[in-house]
Write a protein that holds these residues in place. Structure first.
Motif, PDB file in Angstrom:
ATOM      1  N   GLU B  34       1.449  27.124   9.744  1.00 34.23           N
ATOM      2  CA  GLU B  34       1.846  26.474   8.510  1.00 34.23           C
ATOM      3  C   GLU B  34       3.170  27.033   8.027  1.00 34.23           C
ATOM      4  O   GLU B  34       3.223  27.752   7.045  1.00 34.23           O
ATOM      5  N   LEU B  37       6.693  31.283   7.333  1.00 33.78           N
ATOM      6  CA  LEU B  37       6.101  32.469   6.721  1.00 33.78           C
ATOM      7  C   LEU B  37       4.764  32.792   7.392  1.00 33.78           C
ATOM      8  O   LEU B  37       4.440  33.954   7.652  1.00 33.78           O
ATOM      9  N   VAL B  83      15.853  27.239  10.069  1.00 33.53           N
ATOM     10  CA  VAL B  83      16.505  27.806   8.880  1.00 33.53           C
ATOM     11  C   VAL B  83      16.103  29.268   8.742  1.00 33.53           C
ATOM     12  O   VAL B  83      16.925  30.159   8.517  1.00 33.53           O
ATOM     13  N   TRP B  87      18.405  32.619   8.941  1.00 30.66           N
ATOM     14  CA  TRP B  87      18.406  33.588   7.843  1.00 30.66           C
ATOM     15  C   TRP B  87      18.013  34.980   8.347  1.00 30.66           C
ATOM     16  O   TRP B  87      18.596  35.991   7.957  1.00 30.66           O
ATOM     17  N   HIS B 114      11.995  41.690  -0.263  1.00 35.58           N
ATOM     18  CA  HIS B 114      11.379  40.475  -0.782  1.00 35.58           C
ATOM     19  C   HIS B 114      10.575  39.757   0.283  1.00 35.58           C
ATOM     20  O   HIS B 114       9.493  39.229   0.019  1.00 35.58           O
ATOM     21  N   ARG B 121       2.052  39.033  -0.176  1.00 31.62           N
ATOM     22  CA  ARG B 121       1.441  38.133  -1.142  1.00 31.62           C
ATOM     23  C   ARG B 121       0.667  37.017  -0.438  1.00 31.62           C
ATOM     24  O   ARG B 121      -0.445  36.668  -0.831  1.00 31.62           O
ATOM     25  N   LEU B 122       1.258  36.464   0.618  1.00 33.71           N
ATOM     26  CA  LEU B 122       0.560  35.406   1.341  1.00 33.71           C
ATOM     27  C   LEU B 122      -0.733  35.937   1.939  1.00 33.71           C
ATOM     28  O   LEU B 122      -1.785  35.307   1.870  1.00 33.71           O
ATOM     29  N   ALA B 129      -8.752  34.071  -0.944  1.00 37.72           N
ATOM     30  CA  ALA B 129      -9.293  32.740  -0.663  1.00 37.72           C
ATOM     31  C   ALA B 129     -10.584  32.883   0.130  1.00 37.72           C
ATOM     32  O   ALA B 129     -11.576  32.223  -0.140  1.00 37.72           O
TER      33      ALA B 129
ATOM     34  N   ALA C 120      -5.221  24.745   4.448  1.00 39.10           N
ATOM     35  CA  ALA C 120      -4.159  24.544   3.461  1.00 39.10           C
ATOM     36  C   ALA C 120      -4.754  24.331   2.079  1.00 39.10           C
ATOM     37  O   ALA C 120      -4.267  24.870   1.079  1.00 39.10           O
ATOM     38  N   GLU C 123      -6.171  27.620   0.700  1.00 41.42           N
ATOM     39  CA  GLU C 123      -5.097  28.507   0.246  1.00 41.42           C
ATOM     40  C   GLU C 123      -4.449  28.014  -1.035  1.00 41.42           C
ATOM     41  O   GLU C 123      -4.189  28.791  -1.956  1.00 41.42           O
ATOM     42  N   GLU C 141       6.443  28.146  -2.523  1.00 47.74           N
ATOM     43  CA  GLU C 141       7.153  29.417  -2.324  1.00 47.74           C
ATOM     44  C   GLU C 141       6.189  30.465  -1.762  1.00 47.74           C
ATOM     45  O   GLU C 141       6.517  31.222  -0.858  1.00 47.74           O
ATOM     46  N   ILE C 142       4.992  30.478  -2.306  1.00 52.70           N
ATOM     47  CA  ILE C 142       4.012  31.479  -1.875  1.00 52.70           C
ATOM     48  C   ILE C 142       3.529  31.193  -0.455  1.00 52.70           C
ATOM     49  O   ILE C 142       3.420  32.084   0.369  1.00 52.70           O
ATOM     50  N   ARG C 143       3.284  29.909  -0.166  1.00 50.41           N
ATOM     51  CA  ARG C 143       2.779  29.586   1.160  1.00 50.41           C
ATOM     52  C   ARG C 143       3.911  29.471   2.187  1.00 50.41           C
ATOM     53  O   ARG C 143       3.652  29.483   3.395  1.00 50.41           O
ATOM     54  N   GLY C 144       5.131  29.340   1.723  1.00 48.52           N
ATOM     55  CA  GLY C 144       6.260  29.237   2.644  1.00 48.52           C
ATOM     56  C   GLY C 144       6.294  27.914   3.369  1.00 48.52           C
ATOM     57  O   GLY C 144       6.911  27.791   4.421  1.00 48.52           O
ATOM     58  N   VAL C 145       5.637  26.942   2.802  1.00 49.36           N
ATOM     59  CA  VAL C 145       5.583  25.639   3.444  1.00 49.36           C
ATOM     60  C   VAL C 145       5.343  24.613   2.344  1.00 49.36           C
ATOM     61  O   VAL C 145       4.786  24.934   1.295  1.00 49.36           O
ATOM     62  N   PRO C 211      12.840  34.719  -5.524  1.00 46.63           N
ATOM     63  CA  PRO C 211      13.518  35.197  -4.312  1.00 46.63           C
ATOM     64  C   PRO C 211      14.983  35.481  -4.610  1.00 46.63           C
ATOM     65  O   PRO C 211      15.593  34.767  -5.416  1.00 46.63           O
ATOM     66  N   MET C 215      17.972  33.469  -0.035  1.00 45.03           N
ATOM     67  CA  MET C 215      16.733  33.396   0.748  1.00 45.03           C
ATOM     68  C   MET C 215      16.541  31.945   1.115  1.00 45.03           C
ATOM     69  O   MET C 215      16.849  31.054   0.329  1.00 45.03           O
ATOM     70  N   PRO C 216      16.045  31.705   2.295  1.00 47.78           N
ATOM     71  CA  PRO C 216      15.801  30.297   2.618  1.00 47.78           C
ATOM     72  C   PRO C 216      14.652  29.769   1.770  1.00 47.78           C
ATOM     73  O   PRO C 216      13.556  30.299   1.833  1.00 47.78           O
TER      74      PRO C 216
END
Lengths: 242, 269, 242
Positions: B34, B37, B83, B87, B114, B121-122, B129, C120, C123, C141-145, C211, C215-216
């Motif tokens: 997913e 990250l 991307v 980065w 960061h 955090r993830l 969860a 998904a 989460e 932002e948290i999941r990066g997706v 961020p 940051m991407p």
């Protein structure tokens, strides 16, 4: 939690003598031991609570751990709920939790709906008010149609009319008079304050509609009943008129 | 990409093999990841350290290698993976090269911190969860009332009327009284049924011709309305009896009295 | 028993604070005295037993005779059901009876097959629960997706999440929060009771740490303005404030 829960020895009491041996053995292997009766009571309680329909003793036993005695647990559970807000009830041979009968009112939400009196009731009421004390036969004579019991009952129930004394005529028929409630509702001090025919005419109330039944030959004697069949066609339109 | 770093990794043959296997697995399953990250988080597990102590530099290497491999295998990577790769390459250079005082923006360390925070955090979100889903759950572990009672709506109807309704009602009745509709006046009517009955009972005695008016009921001769009614119904009754064959009718001339008599049996035969 | 009739509202309304003492006394001998607490307990029991959904204290009070104190009755009732097959549970400021969790094994028959949530969705749900009120961009932002519409829709449809108030940031993006149904499903009294919440906060993992530039980020799509249309600026309340 299990103050009242009797111990397992009681469950033995329900065993037939020939079972005793095997039961003893099974008991030795604690794996198959039935849970204490207090625990069984909890189980019955939970199953009956969650089930979407009443549950029979057989079903309870089938769902509880081997060796359980739902019938016995039910006895204790029933006792536990005695005098509570809910009670154990038996439906056929199944059991179910029910609201205590005296608390049924908590499950109701009353909505009050106000409706206009029917034309038949208004006319009957008007005749009683203007002609009191008046008998039913006299009301019918004045209205030209028979008066249904329902109309009289409705007015009695509303406490706008009550029985007056009997008339000193053959059959000694009962009379009707209007009540204090009636006067209060219509803002009258006494029935004598009702406007007379002349005043009605002066107010235009006597002329504001064509004479009813002006078609010749219309059978006039039919029962008018407000909520029944046989209403003269002209009556139907304005049962609840403003 | 620095050769140095490649060598470092290649030194450990076993880990290299393990990584290659992992990388291939990753590539095979790339659809299951997913986003970048998630991929970074998966890669970070090979470091076998607390996420807080993870080497972002090493992670960046792993990621870039993964992307490289995917390219070799001609696997199309989604834009966001690329991307992230760009980065991370930038981050790597920042981390490796001495800071350039002319450059603005956050330092490599800040950026790395960061990223580490994001990964942690993830991971934390995934952990909670899982804890959440493992809780006792309604309808699986604990249950609601099976037979809920619905609130019953009790409708109470009250009736009302105004003084105007009352007076209009009364006026209606009195008006009806004054304009009494036409109704049959039963008292001055002699019905066909009555006439028939009367004639049937009298006809037996009428062997001779008799004026039909003699069959008129008593009291119906004087009042014109009553007479009309009785005459009509008696005449109609006579016709009816004639039709039945019990009576004969004759009239000598127009407007002459109508006469009737019992029909004789032998005449009929 | 409960025909309390019209209450002495009027007298209450006219009381000034210094009358409180006499009011107390008057209440003691009032004709419209609230039922004894034991009776109130039965009533609360009956109402809660009859409902599959949590019932708020206000609702309980509204359904009980005037002067009742459902909150107090609940204290006794909760105690009474401790350790039983069913137990009182609190969800937000509402109460509900549930079967004891340790007896779940008896209920195979009642088990409701819930839709399997995707990874998904799980989460996303956790992020909303722990970070609420949270915008879609923050979730991403948290999941990066990016978060698919279907995921949010599914959670909304299950009534586990709902729209919160808009964020006071540029674009005024709409936020998501978890619902009472969510709390009820997971047996949580409030969102403060989420597992591990304290540790996460202590570790700073719930901080909204933007961020650093460069940051991407995710393709900063348009805000889903459409979702938020018409949401009352109703107070979502910061659930984690207290």
């Amino acid at each position: 939690m299990s103050e009242t829960g009797p111990q397992d020895d009681q469950s033995e009491a329900t065993l037939s003598p020939e079972d005793a041996g095997t039961e003893e053995e099974a008991r030795g292997e604690s794996l198959f031991e039935a849970p204490p009766i207090a625990e069984q009571e909890r189980m019955v309680e939970a199953i009956l609570f969650a089930s979407a329909e009443p549950v029979t003793v057989n079903e309870l036993n089938a769902r509880m751990p081997h060796g359980s005695d739902a019938a016995e647990a039910l006895v204790y559970l029933k006792k536990r709920y005695e005098g509570r807000g809910v009670a154990l009830a038996k439906v056929g041979d199944a059991w179910v939790f029910r609201t205590a009968p005296d608390l049924g009112f908590l499950m109701q939400r009353e909505t009050v709906e106000t409706r206009k009196l029917s034309r038949a009731a208004i006319e009957t009421l008007a005749i009683i008010a203007y002609h009191q004390p008046v008998t039913r036969a006299e009301i019918e004579e004045i209205r030209g149609v028979s008066v249904s019991r329902g109309t009289i009952d409705q007015l009695l129930e509303m406490e706008w009319i009550r029985f007056g004394r009997r008339k000193m005529t053959p059959g000694r028929p009962i009379t009707f008079v209007v009540t204090q409630d009636f006067l209060a509702h219509f803002g009258l001090e006494s029935a004598r304050d009702l406007p007379g025919l002349k005043e009605l005419r002066a107010a235009g109330l006597l002329d504001n509609r064509p004479p009813p039944s002006s078609m010749p030959g219309l059978p006039d004697g039919e029962d008018d009943e407000d909520d029944g069949a046989g209403i003269a066609a002209e009556d139907q339109g304005d049962m609840f008129e403003a | 990409m620095s050769d140095n770093l490649f060598h470092e990794i290649e030194q450990d043959e076993r880990s290299r093999v393990a990584e290659r296997v992992a990388a291939e697995a990753l590539i095979v399953d790339v659809d299951g990841y997913e986003g970048p990250l998630d991929l970074l988080l998966t890669l970070s597990r090979t470091q076998k350290v607390d996420l807080r102590k993870i080497s972002i530099l090493q992670l960046a290497e792993q990621y870039l290698k993964f992307v490289e491999k995917a390219r070799e295998l001609r696997i199309e990577l989604a834009a966001d993976y690329l991307v992230m790769a760009a980065w991370l390459a930038f981050l790597k250079s920042r981390l490796l090269l001495p800071p350039d005082p002319s450059e603005d923006g956050p330092s490599g360390e800040e950026l790395a911190a960061h990223l580490a925070f994001q990964l942690e955090r993830l991971q934390a979100m995934r952990d909670v969860a899982a804890r959440l889903m493992a809780r006792s759950r309604l309808g699986r572990d604990f249950f609601a009332r099976g037979i809920p009672e619905t609130m019953e709506r009790v409708r109470k109807v009250t009736y009302t009327a105004t003084l105007l309704d009352l007076m209009q009602g009364y006026a209606r009745i009195r008006t009806k009284d004054e304009f009494r509709p036409y109704a049959l006046d039963r008292e001055s009517i002699f019905s066909l049924e009555e006439a028939l009955e009367r004639m049937r009972s009298l006809i037996g005695f009428a062997g001779d011709w008799m004026d039909i008016s003699s069959y008129m009921p008593k009291g119906f001769g004087t009042d014109p309305a009553k007479r009309r009614s009785a005459t009509a119904s008696t005449f109609a009754a006579a016709l009816e009896l004639a039709k039945e064959g019990k009576l004969e009718i004759k009239q000598s001339e127009v407007f002459a009295p109508i006469q009737v008599r019992r029909r004789k049996e032998e005449d009929g035969r």
